[in-house]
Design an enzyme around this catalytic site. Structure first.
Site, PDB file in Angstrom:
ATOM      1  N   LYS A  70     -81.229  17.129  67.093  1.00 12.60           N
ATOM      2  CA  LYS A  70     -82.672  17.013  67.316  1.00 12.60           C
ATOM      3  C   LYS A  70     -83.088  15.543  67.321  1.00 12.60           C
ATOM      4  O   LYS A  70     -82.573  14.749  66.527  1.00 12.60           O
ATOM      5  CB  LYS A  70     -83.407  17.782  66.212  1.00 12.60           C
ATOM      6  CG  LYS A  70     -84.909  17.939  66.438  1.00 12.60           C
ATOM      7  CD  LYS A  70     -85.569  18.743  65.312  1.00 12.60           C
ATOM      8  CE  LYS A  70     -87.053  18.990  65.599  1.00 12.60           C
ATOM      9  NZ  LYS A  70     -87.720  19.729  64.501  1.00 12.60           N
ATOM     10  N   SER A  91     -90.918  23.476  66.370  1.00 16.70           N
ATOM     11  CA  SER A  91     -90.725  22.237  67.089  1.00 16.70           C
ATOM     12  C   SER A  91     -89.285  22.024  67.579  1.00 16.70           C
ATOM     13  O   SER A  91     -89.076  21.267  68.518  1.00 16.70           O
ATOM     14  CB  SER A  91     -91.118  21.049  66.204  1.00 16.70           C
ATOM     15  OG  SER A  91     -90.231  20.892  65.122  1.00 16.70           O
ATOM     16  N   SER A 131     -90.232  25.442  62.029  1.00 13.76           N
ATOM     17  CA  SER A 131     -89.717  24.768  63.225  1.00 13.76           C
ATOM     18  C   SER A 131     -88.244  25.009  63.541  1.00 13.76           C
ATOM     19  O   SER A 131     -87.783  24.629  64.610  1.00 13.76           O
ATOM     20  CB  SER A 131     -89.950  23.259  63.119  1.00 13.76           C
ATOM     21  OG  SER A 131     -91.280  22.954  63.427  1.00 13.76           O
TER      22      SER A 131
END
Lengths: 495, 95
Positions: free
Chosen positions: A78, A158, A182
């Site tokens: 990420k 997210s 997320s």
């Protein structure tokens, strides 16, 4: 071996150790998959040269017989994780051009164990969002589609790039972070497994901070066994994170016995929301039945302050964010706005932050600033922290009564279309987190497991919430649920 | 709690985010709406409940007060938009 990128970590590990496949071959398969998946927009900073070098090094290690579980396994990271010399910009314009001079503790550990970095993955800006639409790189498109349509759907957020990349077999697994859901919400939307560990289990050092008392890193994988393997590789004490727990890390994979006889699983009545789709309700009931069939005892429980979790979260998280994001001022790294001749330092701050932060980040920073400002601190921030204490107490009471884990839906709906929420007010988007946010407020571990498809053929997830530090037990229950569900659906390749 | 235009301007300034005058009205409305959502918290009886200060009850770890890191100003400045002679450079602060 055909389509090596579709393998799980466990299968690839075993094949590489047996000499049936090299990391170089596996890595090339993933690179090829990524190169053919531009339209998903999941990988935003590919690092293929580094991946090839790491794969070659892993192959030497495998040959030498010194191969930890992750040796040679290609991963996506990420964009929130700082990776040395590689763009790490939290999907924000304000960190344009930022290349850290250091490596996050978690990713350093992964590379030390021989893992391969394919690239950085898309996400919502500063992890603030539930649809990956707040990203400076543009939204991620989910590999999943509603049956017989080509509407572009969100992978959730997210960690949307992570969810899409794993579901589309661009990498074997990915790292995510979870502040209010997320990891678990995108995992549910993309039909994969996502774990938010106990607060303090994984180091936060070198991960760009959103809300420090809620943020936790975790694995996003194709199945529960892989989640156990990757979590073990990510977890551990780190003196550089003062909230990191100095506790031994269990062998989570070895704990997957498949035996949950006698375990007590709670069903919280407050999670039965008015207007919740019938298929979510029946999925939840089926999940409970499956755990009962496996020998667990299903018990109705109450978490009375559940309803107040979202409003408390949307005070606390923006408050912490406004403080954490104060560092982006155009001085030390990233963007600095162009100034007119007569403008000074205050204008530099204000223009830089206006140009650098997107609308949702600006909104949350300002809400956070407001609830922390003189005169409102007690009314909002302190009240929210007191409610948070009550939410945590709810869970403590349930666990003290002998409950081992709590079963809930992960999300109140399946994935929605990109742009569908654009006209809605921000609060509507926040409702995505309604079942996951309590876990962050209480600092507990949670896992989302794919549990079925909705009427349109989209994945739905169930969440198990564990006792603090008992990820091993929680993952074993998740493993039993996974076996019982037998979820094998994959998105049909259209990209 | 409803936020007016002046409060919105003040909050934006406190947050050091430039907001054009024409946008303040909309911002005030948005912030008011979100704060309205938080009003639910007033329903909760919080008497005798202390604000949660740490997620896991733990003593803050301590270590010897010695330098364990540092000595690489070039790395610290490597990402600066403007660095000169070993310092971060910014527009004039004092008139």
């Amino acid at each position: 071996m055909g389509e090596m990128n579709k393998l799980t970590i466990a299968a690839a590990r075993d094949a590489m150790r047996a000499g049936d496949m090299t990391s170089t071959e596996l890595t090339e398969a993933c690179i090829q998959a990524i190169e053919g998946a531009d339209t998903l927009n999941a990988v935003v900073h590919p690092t293929f040269d580094r991946a090839r070098a790491q794969a070659a090094a892993a192959d030497s290690r495998l040959k030498a017989g010194d191969a930890p579980d992750l040796c040679g396994i290609p991963l996506g990271i990420k964009d929130l994780y700082c990776t040395r010399g590689v763009a790490s910009q939290a999907a924000s314009n304000i960190l344009t051009g930022f290349k850290p001079e250091y490596e996050s503790t978690i990713t350093q550990g992964l590379w030390d164990q021989g893992a391969v970095m394919l690239g950085k993955l898309n996400m919502d800006e500063f992890a603030m969002g539930s649809s990956n639409e707040t990203s400076i790189y543009g939204p991620v498109t989910s590999p999943w589609r509603r049956r017989d349509t080509d509407t572009r759907l969100t992978p959730g957020g997210s960690s949307g790039g992570s969810g899409a990349a794993v579901a589309a077999d661009l990498c074997l697994a990915a790292t995510g972070t979870d502040t209010g859901g997320s990891i678990r919400q995108p995992a549910a939307f993309t039909g994969i497994v996502g774990v938010k560990p106990t607060y303090g289990r994984c180091s936060r050092w070198g991960i760009i901070a959103f809300a420090s008392s809620l943020d936790q890193a975790g694995p996003m994988t194709k199945d529960v066994r892989d989640a156990a393997i990757l979590l073990k590789a990510m977890a551990g004490h780190d003196p550089k994170d003062s909230t990191s727990a100095n506790l031994p890390v269990p062998d989570f994979e070895a704990a997957l016995s498949g035996d949950i006889r006698g375990k007590k699983i709670g069903l919280p009545k407050e999670y039965r929301l008015e207007g919740m789709p019938g298929e979510i309700e029946s999925l939840w009931a089926q999940g409970a039945d499956m755990l009962r069939d496996a020998g667990a005892e299903i018990i109705d429980v109450s978490l009375p302050h559940t309803k107040y979790a979202l409003p408390a979260y949307y005070v606390i998280a923006p408050a912490e964010a406004s403080s954490n994001l104060a560092r982006y001022d155009g001085v030390k790294y990233g963007l600095r706005a162009a100034l007119d001749a007569n403008e000074g330092i205050t204008e530099m701050y204000e223009k830089t932050r206006a140009e650098g932060f997107g609308a949702e980040v600006q909104r949350r920073v300002m809400i956070g600033t407001y609830v922390l400002s003189a005169g409102f601190y007690d009314a909002y921030y302190n009240r929210a922290r007191r409610v948070r204490a009550l939410i945590k107490r709810d869970f403590e009471t349930v666990f003290a009564s002998g409950i081992d884990a709590i079963l809930t839906p992960t999300t109140p709906s399946a994935a929605f279309g990109l742009g569908e929420m654009a006209d809605q007010d921000p609060v509507k988007m926040y409702l995505n987190d309604v079942f996951t946010v309590t876990v962050n407020l209480a600092g507990l571990p949670g896992v989302s497991v794919p549990a079925g498809l909705d009427k349109d053929g989209l994945p739905l997830g169930l969440q198990l919430i564990g006792r603090p530090w008992e990820e091993a037990d929680m993952l074993n229950s998740a493993y039993v649920l996974e076996q019982a569900v037998g979820f094998v659906s994959k998105p049909e390749k259209w990209w | 709690m409803s936020i007016d235009k002046d409060t919105a301007r003040r909050v934006a300034h406190l947050a050091r985010i430039r907001v054009a005058s024409d946008d303040l009205e909309a911002l005030a409305g948005e912030l008011s709406h979100i704060l309205g959502f938080m009003e639910q918290l007033n329903e909760v009886d919080i008497d005798g409940v202390d604000p949660m200060t740490s997620v896991t009850p733990m003593a803050l770890p301590r270590r010897a007060d010695v330098v364990t890191d540092g000595g690489y100003p070039d790395k610290i400045l490597a990402n600066a938009p403007d660095a000169r002679e070993g310092f971060f450079a910014v527009p004039k602060v004092v008139e």
